[in-house]
Design a protein around this motif. Sequence first.
Motif, short mmCIF file in Angstrom:
data_model
loop_
_atom_site.label_atom_id
_atom_site.label_comp_id
_atom_site.label_asym_id
_atom_site.label_seq_id
_atom_site.Cartn_x
_atom_site.Cartn_y
_atom_site.Cartn_z
N VAL A 185 -34.97 29.43 -30.59
CA VAL A 185 -34.01 29.45 -31.71
C VAL A 185 -34.76 29.37 -33.04
CG1 VAL A 185 -32.19 28.07 -32.84
CG2 VAL A 185 -32.08 28.49 -30.37
N SER A 186 -35.71 28.46 -33.13
CA SER A 186 -36.44 28.27 -34.40
C SER A 186 -37.20 29.53 -34.77
CB SER A 186 -37.44 27.12 -34.29
OG SER A 186 -36.80 25.99 -33.83
N GLN A 187 -37.81 30.14 -33.75
CA GLN A 187 -38.58 31.35 -34.03
C GLN A 187 -37.65 32.48 -34.53
OE1 GLN A 187 -41.33 32.26 -30.89
NE2 GLN A 187 -41.77 34.30 -31.71
N ALA A 188 -36.48 32.59 -33.89
CA ALA A 188 -35.54 33.64 -34.32
C ALA A 188 -35.11 33.42 -35.77
CB ALA A 188 -34.33 33.65 -33.39
N ILE A 189 -34.85 32.15 -36.11
CA ILE A 189 -34.42 31.85 -37.49
C ILE A 189 -35.56 32.16 -38.46
CG2 ILE A 189 -33.72 29.98 -39.05
CD1 ILE A 189 -32.15 28.80 -36.62
N ALA A 190 -36.78 31.79 -38.07
CA ALA A 190 -37.93 32.08 -38.93
C ALA A 190 -38.10 33.59 -39.13
CB ALA A 190 -39.19 31.47 -38.31
N GLU A 191 -37.67 34.36 -38.13
CA GLU A 191 -37.82 35.82 -38.22
C GLU A 191 -36.60 36.50 -38.86
OE1 GLU A 191 -40.73 36.12 -34.30
OE2 GLU A 191 -38.66 36.81 -34.17
N GLY A 192 -35.63 35.70 -39.32
CA GLY A 192 -34.54 36.30 -40.09
C GLY A 192 -33.15 36.15 -39.49
N ALA A 193 -33.01 35.58 -38.29
CA ALA A 193 -31.66 35.37 -37.75
C ALA A 193 -30.95 34.28 -38.56
CB ALA A 193 -31.74 34.97 -36.28
N THR A 194 -29.61 34.32 -38.55
CA THR A 194 -28.83 33.30 -39.27
C THR A 194 -28.15 32.38 -38.25
OG1 THR A 194 -28.35 34.92 -40.96
CG2 THR A 194 -26.89 33.00 -40.90
N CYS A 195 -28.24 31.09 -38.52
CA CYS A 195 -27.54 30.15 -37.62
C CYS A 195 -26.13 29.96 -38.16
CB CYS A 195 -28.28 28.82 -37.55
SG CYS A 195 -27.46 27.70 -36.40
N ASP A 196 -25.14 30.55 -37.47
CA ASP A 196 -23.75 30.48 -37.93
C ASP A 196 -23.05 29.22 -37.46
OD1 ASP A 196 -24.29 33.30 -38.49
OD2 ASP A 196 -22.12 33.35 -38.86
N TYR A 197 -23.56 28.67 -36.35
CA TYR A 197 -22.96 27.43 -35.87
C TYR A 197 -23.96 26.68 -34.99
CZ TYR A 197 -20.23 23.97 -33.51
OH TYR A 197 -19.81 22.76 -33.03
N SER A 198 -24.09 25.39 -35.21
CA SER A 198 -24.83 24.51 -34.30
C SER A 198 -24.42 23.08 -34.63
CB SER A 198 -26.34 24.70 -34.42
OG SER A 198 -26.97 24.04 -33.34
N ARG A 199 -25.05 22.14 -33.97
CA ARG A 199 -24.85 20.72 -34.29
C ARG A 199 -26.22 20.08 -34.31
NH1 ARG A 199 -20.39 19.74 -29.48
NH2 ARG A 199 -19.24 21.63 -29.92
N LYS A 200 -26.25 18.84 -34.75
CA LYS A 200 -27.54 18.17 -34.82
C LYS A 200 -28.06 17.96 -33.39
CE LYS A 200 -29.75 14.07 -36.71
NZ LYS A 200 -31.03 14.76 -36.65
N TRP A 201 -29.34 18.33 -33.20
CA TRP A 201 -29.96 18.12 -31.89
C TRP A 201 -30.81 16.85 -31.97
CZ3 TRP A 201 -35.24 20.11 -30.19
CH2 TRP A 201 -35.46 19.82 -28.84
N ASP A 202 -30.67 15.96 -30.97
CA ASP A 202 -31.41 14.69 -31.02
C ASP A 202 -32.69 14.72 -30.18
OD1 ASP A 202 -30.45 14.79 -28.49
OD2 ASP A 202 -29.27 12.95 -28.57
N ASN A 203 -33.23 15.89 -29.95
CA ASN A 203 -34.46 16.07 -29.17
C ASN A 203 -34.32 15.67 -27.71
OD1 ASN A 203 -36.03 17.02 -31.36
ND2 ASN A 203 -36.20 14.92 -32.10
N SER A 204 -33.09 15.53 -27.25
CA SER A 204 -32.88 15.18 -25.83
C SER A 204 -32.61 16.46 -25.04
CB SER A 204 -31.67 14.25 -25.72
OG SER A 204 -30.49 15.01 -25.94
N ALA A 205 -32.27 16.27 -23.76
CA ALA A 205 -31.94 17.42 -22.92
C ALA A 205 -30.59 18.03 -23.28
CB ALA A 205 -31.95 17.00 -21.45
N PHE A 206 -29.80 17.31 -24.08
CA PHE A 206 -28.48 17.83 -24.48
C PHE A 206 -28.65 18.78 -25.67
CE2 PHE A 206 -27.61 13.95 -22.22
CZ PHE A 206 -26.47 14.24 -21.49
N TYR A 207 -28.79 20.06 -25.39
CA TYR A 207 -28.98 21.00 -26.49
C TYR A 207 -27.60 21.44 -27.00
CZ TYR A 207 -31.41 24.12 -29.52
OH TYR A 207 -31.92 24.72 -30.66
N PRO A 208 -27.39 21.48 -28.29
CA PRO A 208 -26.05 21.80 -28.80
C PRO A 208 -25.72 23.29 -28.70
CG PRO A 208 -27.59 21.47 -30.62
CD PRO A 208 -28.35 21.16 -29.36
N PRO A 209 -24.44 23.61 -28.51
CA PRO A 209 -24.01 25.01 -28.55
C PRO A 209 -24.41 25.60 -29.90
CG PRO A 209 -22.18 23.55 -28.00
CD PRO A 209 -23.32 22.68 -28.36
#
Length: 479
Positions: free
Chosen positions: A342-366
């Motif tokens: 996800v981070s790489q895609a954003i760095a390459e120009g993708a837009t994050c239209d929706y997410s939530r805060k990720w707490d670095n756990s196994a629970f990755y947000p939609p």
Amino acid sequence: MADTYQTLIMPGSLINGQWHKSEQTFSVKNKTNSEIIATLSNAKPEDMETAVEQATAAFAQWRNTTGAERSRLLMAWYNKLMEHREALATLLTLEQGKPLAEAKGEIDYGAGYVRWFAGEAERIYGDICDGLHHGQSVNVIKKPVGVVGAITPWNFPNAMIARKAAAALAAGCTFVGRPASETPLSALAMAKLAQEAGIPDGVLNIVTGTDARKLGKVLTQSPQVAKFSFTGSTRVGQQLIQDCASTVKRVSMELGGNAPFIVFDDADIEAAVDGAMLAKFRNAGQTCVCANRFLVHRQCHDAFVSALAEKMRTLSVGDGLDAADMGPLISTQAANNVHELVSQAIAEGATCDYSRKWDNSAFYPPTLLTGVNTSMRIFNEEIFGPVVTVTPFDEEQEAITLANQTKYGLAAYLYTQDYTRIRRVADQLDVGMVGINDAAISNPAAPFGGVKQSGFGREGSKYGLDDYLSLQYRCLGGY
Ligand code: SIN
């Protein structure tokens, strides 16, 4: 309580009807809170060898059973699985992390394969036709291939073992399976219920251990194993195919996917959004048939994205036993891998239209990314997480080209109300399965499998026995 999940936790491998105990153990964790739920014997390669020997011995009798006998035993197994549905589902949620409602769906799905193949066991037909001259006849008989070795993944700990083992047993083969060491409990519980159903010792063996490479090598390299079946990543599948070459085994592979989900401008957007939610968020995006790339016509792009984001907002993430819509990924490492994409895609120009805060756990947000293009890693790799990526298109042919722009060919989804377009597009999609205005494609009655680097062989359906049977042609003369 009569049927708690604890009664289905077995101590280790089932080999020839005996539960294996050893000094070396490994633990299985609850994927939601990392608590240990079971400590199991850790099988060594010698144990796998014993399982193969016992399966070989059991084959001598099992191959001579009638289809009707095998059908009866498989139906008895199916009934046991359904009787213990709730406990099996709880165990599955604990060891895998998926929500309980999904886990119940998986128990039904896995048991559905057992029921399906109970039926197919009685329908193994051959052919009879004329020979070269009067009095000669060509008879084609189908025979079980022998001992089947199988390796199954952690994303569907019940259904993946069910669809291989039930097909093998229905065909008259015996079976040695190695479930993923992250999620071995479901397979062991199913084996216990198979035992209770009367499936004879040695016919269904489950070997659990952490040394995937060495245990797998016994299955892939033993001359006593006639057929090998694998579900998992393409990278591992490639290695296993090579390992099977030395004994020229029958092989079937259900490997990775990179499914396109195409939304045309004439689609019913509400239906497409419902389909997208299912195809993307089932098992938190950890399925081979997950929609990986959303290709959306520019005219309906904004409407689709905003309706999908709206639905994503309603998804609850948490403990699967507490009725969350989405559980954790299989590990924190898996979530890190998704985050990197996800981070790489954003760095390459993708837009994050929706997410939530990720707490670095196994629970990755939609998460919803738009503006994804073909040069991004996220477009080309299997995400295996709850991330929607959207790429717009203008022309039908452009969508087809984008859809096929991958080494994978497992599933594809398309949403359109134009009947002629459905046929035109499906004809050109290089995949094994197409969901058309429907994302619930998994069904024991249908042939599950892919093309290209998604593998070969089919599981389920009337074709699902073919991989476990060999043809013998008899040329009958004599009058
Ligand atoms: C898989 O992800 O490998 C299997 C998914 C399914 O059977 O629906």
